[in-house]
Design an enzyme around this catalytic site. Structure first.
Site, mmCIF file in Angstrom:
data_model
loop_
_atom_site.group_PDB
_atom_site.id
_atom_site.type_symbol
_atom_site.label_atom_id
_atom_site.label_comp_id
_atom_site.label_asym_id
_atom_site.label_seq_id
_atom_site.Cartn_x
_atom_site.Cartn_y
_atom_site.Cartn_z
ATOM 1 N N ASP A 192 -10.196 3.628 -3.881
ATOM 2 C CA ASP A 192 -10.894 2.434 -3.381
ATOM 3 C C ASP A 192 -12.291 2.289 -3.983
ATOM 4 O O ASP A 192 -13.057 3.253 -4.083
ATOM 5 C CB ASP A 192 -11.023 2.505 -1.856
ATOM 6 C CG ASP A 192 -9.702 2.196 -1.180
ATOM 7 O OD1 ASP A 192 -8.669 2.174 -1.864
ATOM 8 O OD2 ASP A 192 -9.727 1.972 0.043
ATOM 9 N N TRP B 158 -3.175 3.274 -5.803
ATOM 10 C CA TRP B 158 -4.421 3.984 -6.143
ATOM 11 C C TRP B 158 -4.361 4.752 -7.468
ATOM 12 O O TRP B 158 -5.080 5.731 -7.656
ATOM 13 C CB TRP B 158 -4.808 4.967 -5.028
ATOM 14 C CG TRP B 158 -4.592 4.472 -3.642
ATOM 15 C CD1 TRP B 158 -5.018 3.292 -3.119
ATOM 16 C CD2 TRP B 158 -3.884 5.141 -2.592
ATOM 17 N NE1 TRP B 158 -4.628 3.186 -1.806
ATOM 18 C CE2 TRP B 158 -3.936 4.307 -1.459
ATOM 19 C CE3 TRP B 158 -3.235 6.376 -2.504
ATOM 20 C CZ2 TRP B 158 -3.341 4.667 -0.252
ATOM 21 C CZ3 TRP B 158 -2.642 6.739 -1.299
ATOM 22 C CH2 TRP B 158 -2.708 5.889 -0.198
ATOM 23 N N GLY B 159 -3.465 4.353 -8.357
ATOM 24 C CA GLY B 159 -3.388 5.058 -9.648
ATOM 25 C C GLY B 159 -2.614 6.359 -9.572
ATOM 26 O O GLY B 159 -2.628 7.145 -10.518
ATOM 27 N N ASP C 244 0.821 -1.220 0.000
ATOM 28 C CA ASP C 244 0.000 0.000 0.000
ATOM 29 C C ASP C 244 0.853 1.267 0.000
ATOM 30 O O ASP C 244 2.085 1.206 -0.021
ATOM 31 C CB ASP C 244 -0.953 -0.063 1.209
ATOM 32 C CG ASP C 244 -2.332 0.480 0.878
ATOM 33 O OD1 ASP C 244 -2.427 1.389 0.039
ATOM 34 O OD2 ASP C 244 -3.308 -0.003 1.476
HETATM 35 C C1 GAL Z 1 -6.278 1.169 1.172
HETATM 36 C C2 GAL Z 1 -6.447 0.156 0.060
HETATM 37 C C3 GAL Z 1 -7.528 -0.819 0.439
HETATM 38 C C4 GAL Z 1 -7.170 -1.485 1.736
HETATM 39 C C5 GAL Z 1 -6.908 -0.443 2.803
HETATM 40 C C6 GAL Z 1 -6.400 -1.060 4.083
HETATM 41 O O1 GAL Z 1 -5.256 2.036 0.865
HETATM 42 O O2 GAL Z 1 -6.756 0.817 -1.135
HETATM 43 O O3 GAL Z 1 -7.706 -1.773 -0.596
HETATM 44 O O4 GAL Z 1 -6.034 -2.276 1.553
HETATM 45 O O5 GAL Z 1 -5.948 0.498 2.376
HETATM 46 O O6 GAL Z 1 -6.117 -0.107 5.043
#
Ligand code: GAL
Length: 535
Positions: free
Chosen positions: A318, A297-298, A253
């Site tokens: 998301d 996230w692109g 992430d």
């Molecule tokens: C976001 C991600 C989600 C999930 C989340 C967990 O950044 O896009 O898919 O993994 O974090 O905290």
């Protein structure tokens, strides 16, 4: 063998090139000092090794030292001068002095520049994992942080008993919130003792015993998005940890980004750190690398660079279980479908099929688009309470066959936007007419983005994958029926609101003689004596 060569190249040959280049440079200064002709005196075996080795070719010596660092983008081509070992000066200090100076210069230059090389292609790429987009399960959409080992194992067992594994869903991926909030005294991430009392290794063993694979999650910054430990500056340690825990896959992430004066990098550099840690561990342990799923996230056009580090990259923010979210993600992805092919896939995010107020038609459209655009397909619903419709959508074998096509890896792309002029970005009404290649024929996706039923018409040759002057059989990938043969045009009648039509067209020979006009696309249609038909 290849791994050993890469390791030798990185650990020995590149530093050696630096060293030899320095020897030559320092040596070439000596005639100026000594006012005499000078030929470097190398031991013959070094010269032989040096001349024979394409990674350490004399032409490389002409490059600046900094460019010879651990940089695979430097081409060590054939050609260049051949240096011979000939000694006209036999005084030992003439040899020892430049060697000593060169050793210091070469090594310090190597140390100073080893991290300056441009972003290098990760070793994971060479190892070629995840040729096809991954299919599996991810805990985030259904459970967020509310996870534990029982729940994960239960979902893994359901993947088997509900025949999802047979349909191709083989990865069981744990998302955020599995660990303690702090690393242990050794500096390792530790699994939450309450949520995972048996330990991660016991869990992945059970997942593997079911014939499935296991995925884990971390972050390229200080912390994960839910503020558990991230992997920044611990990449090698964590890559090993995840491997030792038995995982096959890592979602990585983009939260808790360190200050610029610490990273001296942007997003690409932070992902490169983990890609290299995975690659290095894979090489040193002789085990396959973790599949790297980049969750950025692109941001910063991952579709242009992420392929060199991992096997998938998120293209958007998301997902949410609403039609507005589905079409917004699809709209954005319509502009970079070209980035997806074998070993690297645009990731449109975890599926929401079975969640929220998505209708049956919307869920079918969502699944069709994610599958035909070759996004990873990660189920994100509560499997214990999944409906028959949800399971039917998730296991559509004809759609999955295209998603998992081992001959054609590319995505479908829009050939006409429909309601909007071509190339117009519209988050609520994305492109409607899509096509692409598959090993069994041309795939079409027609999406009714309107709130009422609609007839959807297209000329076959609007798709580049259709041959002019031919006719095609039509297979409907949702009704699972053969719908006759079409010539030139196709109309899908009364497509439901937010509904989808997915077709596979197969060549069925020449179209009937005498059709008018003689070109399905009239623009500049001309006979051999120069008469235009379109005027
Ligand atoms: C976001 C991600 C989600 C999930 C989340 C967990 O950044 O896009 O898919 O993994 O974090 O905290």
């Amino acid at each position: 063998m290849h791994d050993i060569c890469v390791s030798l190249r990185d650990r020995f040959i590149y530093p050696m090139c630096t060293y030899i280049a320095s020897v030559v440079r320092v040596s070439l200064l000596l005639p100026w000092f000594k006012q005499t002709e000078f030929y470097p005196k190398f031991p013959h075996n070094i010269i032989a090794h040096y001349a024979d080795n394409p990674n350490c070719h004399p032409s490389a010596m002409k490059l600046e030292v900094a460019h010879i660092q651990k940089n695979p983008l430097v081409t060590h081509g054939a050609g260049g001068p051949v240096y011979t070992a000939r000694s006209k000066l036999n005084r030992s200090f003439v040899v020892l002095l430049p060697l000593a100076l060169a050793a210091i210069l070469g090594y310090t230059t190597y140390l100073a520049h080893r991290h300056d090389a441009p972003h290098r292609v990760s070793a994971t790429l060479d190892n070629r994992v995840a040729k096809l987009p991954v299919m599996g399960y991810n805990t985030w959409n259904a459970y967020h942080c509310d996870i534990d080992e029982d729940l994960i194992l239960q979902n893994a067992q359901l993947m088997k008993s509900l025949n999802l594994a047979d349909a191709g869903y083989t990865y069981v991926n744990i998302d955020d919130c599995y660990s303690e909030k702090s690393r242990n005294d050794d500096g390792d991430i530790v699994e939450d003792a309450t949520k995972f009392p048996s330990g991660m290794k016991a869990l992945t063993d059970k997942i593997h015993d079911l014939g499935l694979k296991a995925g884990i999650y971390s972050d390229s910054g200080w912390f994960t998005c839910q503020l558990y430990p991230g992997s920044f500056q611990n990449e090698a340690r964590d890559a090993k940890r995840f491997h030792d825990w038995g995982f096959d896959y890592l979602k990585y992430d983009n939260c808790a980004v360190p200050f610029d004066n610490i990273t001296r990098e942007n997003i690409m550099g932070r992902y490169e750190r983990m890609a290299n840690a995975i690659g290095d561990f894979s090489l040193s342990s002789g085990t396959p690398p973790l599949i790297l799923s980049m969750c950025q996230w692109g941001r910063e056009q991952g579709w242009t660079w992420a392929r060199r580090y991992g096997q998938s990259w998120r293209t958007t923010d998301d997902i949410e279980p609403y039609w507005q979210s589905i079409v917004k993600i699809l709209n954005q992805n319509s502009f970079y479908t070209w980035a997806t092919d074998f070993y690297g896939h645009n990731d449109m995010d975890i599926l929401e099929i079975g969640n929220g107020p998505l209708t049956y038609e919307e869920a079918k459209s969502h699944f069709t688009a994610w599958a035909l655009l070759k996004s990873p397909l990660l189920i994100g619903t509560h499997l214990a309470s999944a409906t028959k419709e949800t399971l039917e959508i998730l296991t559509n074998p004809e759609i999955i066959a295209i998603h998992q096509d081992s001959v054609v890896g590319t995505s479908i792309s829009p050939f006409r936007w429909g309601i909007n002029s071509d190339w117009v970005s519209n988050d609520t009404h994305p492109a409607q007419y899509w096509s692409g290649e598959s090993q069994n024929g041309t795939v079409f996706m027609l999406l009714n983005t309107l709130d009422e039923p609609a007839d959807m018409f297209f000329r076959l040759t609007e798709s580049p994958w259709i041959r002019a002057g031919r006719q095609y059989t039509v297979r409907d990938l949702w009704t699972h029926t053969d719908n006759g043969t079409v010539v030139r045009n196709f109309t899908a009648h009364a497509v439901p609101p937010h509904g989808v039509v997915a077709l596979l067209l197969q060549d069925a020979g020449d179209e009937p003689d005498g059709l008018w006009p003689p070109c399905a696309v009239l623009e500049w249609c001309m006979n051999s004596n120069g008469t235009r038909i379109d005027e």
